[in-house]
Design a protein around this motif. Structure first.
Motif, PDB file in Angstrom:
ATOM      1  N   GLY A 129     -40.939  -7.009  42.801  1.00  0.00           N
ATOM      2  CA  GLY A 129     -41.306  -5.602  43.402  1.00  0.00           C
ATOM      3  C   GLY A 129     -42.585  -5.111  42.697  1.00  0.00           C
ATOM      4  N   ALA A 130     -43.607  -5.526  42.952  1.00  0.00           N
ATOM      5  CA  ALA A 130     -44.838  -4.972  42.509  1.00  0.00           C
ATOM      6  C   ALA A 130     -46.014  -5.200  43.628  1.00  0.00           C
ATOM      7  N   ALA A 131     -46.996  -4.147  43.412  1.00  0.00           N
ATOM      8  CA  ALA A 131     -48.112  -4.291  44.400  1.00  0.00           C
ATOM      9  C   ALA A 131     -49.299  -4.182  43.540  1.00  0.00           C
ATOM     10  N   LEU A 132     -50.369  -4.443  44.120  1.00  0.00           N
ATOM     11  CA  LEU A 132     -51.850  -4.235  43.674  1.00  0.00           C
ATOM     12  C   LEU A 132     -52.295  -2.843  44.126  1.00  0.00           C
ATOM     13  N   LYS A 133     -52.929  -2.298  42.999  1.00  0.00           N
ATOM     14  CA  LYS A 133     -53.278  -0.785  43.309  1.00  0.00           C
ATOM     15  C   LYS A 133     -54.717  -0.693  42.812  1.00  0.00           C
ATOM     16  N   ASP A 134     -55.737  -0.735  43.377  1.00  0.00           N
ATOM     17  CA  ASP A 134     -57.055  -0.675  42.600  1.00  0.00           C
ATOM     18  C   ASP A 134     -57.193  -1.707  41.613  1.00  0.00           C
ATOM     19  N   GLY A 135     -56.540  -3.019  42.053  1.00  0.00           N
ATOM     20  CA  GLY A 135     -56.640  -4.370  40.957  1.00  0.00           C
ATOM     21  C   GLY A 135     -55.744  -4.224  40.106  1.00  0.00           C
ATOM     22  N   ILE A 141     -48.039  -2.204  35.329  1.00  0.00           N
ATOM     23  CA  ILE A 141     -47.396  -3.245  34.606  1.00  0.00           C
ATOM     24  C   ILE A 141     -48.301  -3.993  33.710  1.00  0.00           C
ATOM     25  N   SER A 142     -47.778  -4.274  32.426  1.00  0.00           N
ATOM     26  CA  SER A 142     -48.826  -5.071  31.782  1.00  0.00           C
ATOM     27  C   SER A 142     -48.175  -6.327  31.359  1.00  0.00           C
ATOM     28  N   ILE A 143     -48.819  -7.331  31.656  1.00  0.00           N
ATOM     29  CA  ILE A 143     -48.134  -8.500  31.328  1.00  0.00           C
ATOM     30  C   ILE A 143     -49.025  -9.330  30.480  1.00  0.00           C
ATOM     31  N   GLY A 199     -47.697  -9.375  42.514  1.00  0.00           N
ATOM     32  CA  GLY A 199     -47.481 -10.556  41.519  1.00  0.00           C
ATOM     33  C   GLY A 199     -47.745 -11.974  42.092  1.00  0.00           C
ATOM     34  N   ILE A 200     -47.277 -12.401  43.308  1.00  0.00           N
ATOM     35  CA  ILE A 200     -47.509 -13.383  43.913  1.00  0.00           C
ATOM     36  C   ILE A 200     -48.805 -14.004  44.184  1.00  0.00           C
ATOM     37  N   ALA A 201     -49.603 -12.812  44.336  1.00  0.00           N
ATOM     38  CA  ALA A 201     -50.972 -12.976  44.830  1.00  0.00           C
ATOM     39  C   ALA A 201     -51.509 -13.705  43.899  1.00  0.00           C
TER      40      ALA A 201
END
Ligand code: AMP
Ligand code: GLY
Length: 423
Positions: free
Chosen positions: A362-368, A348-350, A36-38
């Motif tokens: 606590g979130a990661a980027l996976k396939d964008g 996650i949808s925001i 998310g910080i990305a």
């Protein structure tokens, strides 16, 4: 300016979003950051405890200023190591971070300088601790000396529970070396208040007060967590209490650290309990609190980076630190099961219009795509003219965010509202 922020949780996201408001900032690196910080900084895969890696990155990338946010790197000397390479930092050196790193140190400091806190005894071996507990009053509080991910405090209702806590820390070493020494202290009662402050060792400027919600479930039931939500300001922290805390706790603590040759520069966090006998220190942290930061910084009207640099350069008294008179509420959305077992990897949808209110933990980027990767996933903060409005607004934003297995408390701010009614 190129800024480096060490850490990768909701607190760091809040710090980064605030620092970004400064027009001189051209680049922010987050080590390690998160998915998310990305969206707000360049995340670099260097762990927050990898001091050599952090220094190496900062030097190679021409970092102008570093903010070390979490406790571990501060206690491990990240600021000392960066300063050695000529990189100015926000955060205490290791010699001062010990105020959080060792409960034995902080308790002895308070005793030596007459700063109000719970009565206590320190134990270096299991046998003496168990013997003491034979006659100690209960409930009692057992604390592991060192950092323990916020889990090193056990409130024991009975002597048997207290003894088991001692055995788990000193014999089974559930917190590793953190349990080599323990503190057994008096059980205090009263409302809790978090006060974060800026200090350069000469001046101390308290930020707006806040209230954490540590238990997992509504009505303060369930296990202790890293924090399920916060509100600011904290209605229990009246002007009279603030004045008393400044005189009896904040100024004496800063002076005590100077007298010990451990000048504290950075964010000094006072965890206070307003007992029937006056405010007492429950704990010190050597850093911004999480999730307190997610309600405190949105209320800061002054430029954060300007204040931080003034702290580093020991000219805090020269800058204005202004907070708005509004209220803020942050609701943490966690993975169901946290703080015990939980599943991760859910998308996650925001919605775009909500993103500015979200601090990702606590979130990661996976396939964008952004997917859950931790127990506490994100915090949603709303600021409004009154506390009821802030609470309502943050929950309405929470409802717009989706991920499978999402879990959150429904009563963040309820206790603060009651306190307001009582006053
Ligand atoms: P800490 O990890 O030091 O923040 O402690 C966790 C929580 O334990 C605090 O927020 C308090 O609610 C509680 N606690 C710690 N020390 C005491 C004490 N002496 N008396 C009562 N509650 C305490
Ligand atoms: N919210 C408490 C802490 O940051 O330790």
């Amino acid at each position: 300016m190129k800024i480096l922020v060490v850490g990768g949780g909701g607190r760091e996201h809040a710090i980064i979003k605030k620092i970004k408001e400064n027009k001189e900032v051209e680049k922010i690196f987050a080590l390690p950051g998160n998915g998310g910080i990305a969206a707000d900084a360049e995340c670099v895969n260097v762990g927050a405890k990898d001091i050599d890696g952090i220094v190496d990155f900062a030097v190679k990338n021409g970092v102008d200023y570093a903010v070390v946010a979490p406790d571990d790197p501060l206690v491990l000397g990240a600021v000392d190591a960066l300063e050695e390479k000529g990189i100015p930092c926000f955060g205490p050196r290791a010699s001062a971070a010990i105020i959080e790193g060792s409960k034995v140190f902080s308790k002895n400091l308070m005793k030596k300088y007459g700063i109000p806190t719970a009565e206590y005894e320190v134990f270096y071996d299991e046998e003496s601790a168990l013997e003491y507990l034979e006659t100690a009053p209960v409930p009692t509080v057992i604390k592991a000396d060192g950092l323990a991910l916020g889990k090193g405090v056990i409130i024991a209702e009975t002597r048997e529970e207290a003894k088991n806590a001692v055995r788990s820390m000193m014999e089974d070493k559930v917190f590793g070396k953190s349990g080599d020494q323990i503190v057994i202290e008096e059980f205090l009662t009263g409302p809790e208040v978090s006060v974060l402050s800026f200090t350069d060792g000469k001046t101390v400027v308290p930020m707006v007060s806040s209230m954490d919600h540590k238990r997992a479930h509504d009505g303060d039931a369930g296990l202790n967590t890293g924090g399920m939500g916060t509100v600011a300001p904290n209605p229990y922290y009246t002007e009279a209490v603030a004045k008393e805390c400044m005189e009896k706790i904040f100024l004496p603590t800063v002076a005590a650290m100077n007298a010990e040759g451990r000048t504290f520069k950075g964010c000094l966090y006072f965890g206070l309990m307003l007992t029937p006998k006056g405010p007492k220190v429950i704990e010190y942290n050597c850093r911004f609190g999480d999730p307190e930061t997610q309600v405190v910084l949105p209320l800061l009207e002054s430029d954060l980076l300007t204040v931080m640099r003034a702290v580093t350069e020991e000219r805090l008294s020269e800058v204005e630190v202004k907070f708005s008179h509004k209220d803020a509420c942050c609701v943490i959305m966690a993975s169901d099961g946290y703080p015990e077992k939980y599943e991760k990897g859910f998308e996650i949808s925001i919605p775009e219009e909500v993103a500015k209110n979200v601090y990702v933990a606590g979130a990661a980027l996976k396939d964008g795509k952004l997917v859950t990767s931790g127990g506490r996933v994100l915090g949603v903060t709303a600021v409004a003219d009154s506390l009821p409005e802030a609470i309502e607004k943050s929950y309405s934003l929470v409802e717009k965010i989706h991920f499978d297995n999402a879990f959150y408390r429904r009563d963040i701010g309820a206790r603060a509202l009651l306190a307001k009614e009582e006053n």
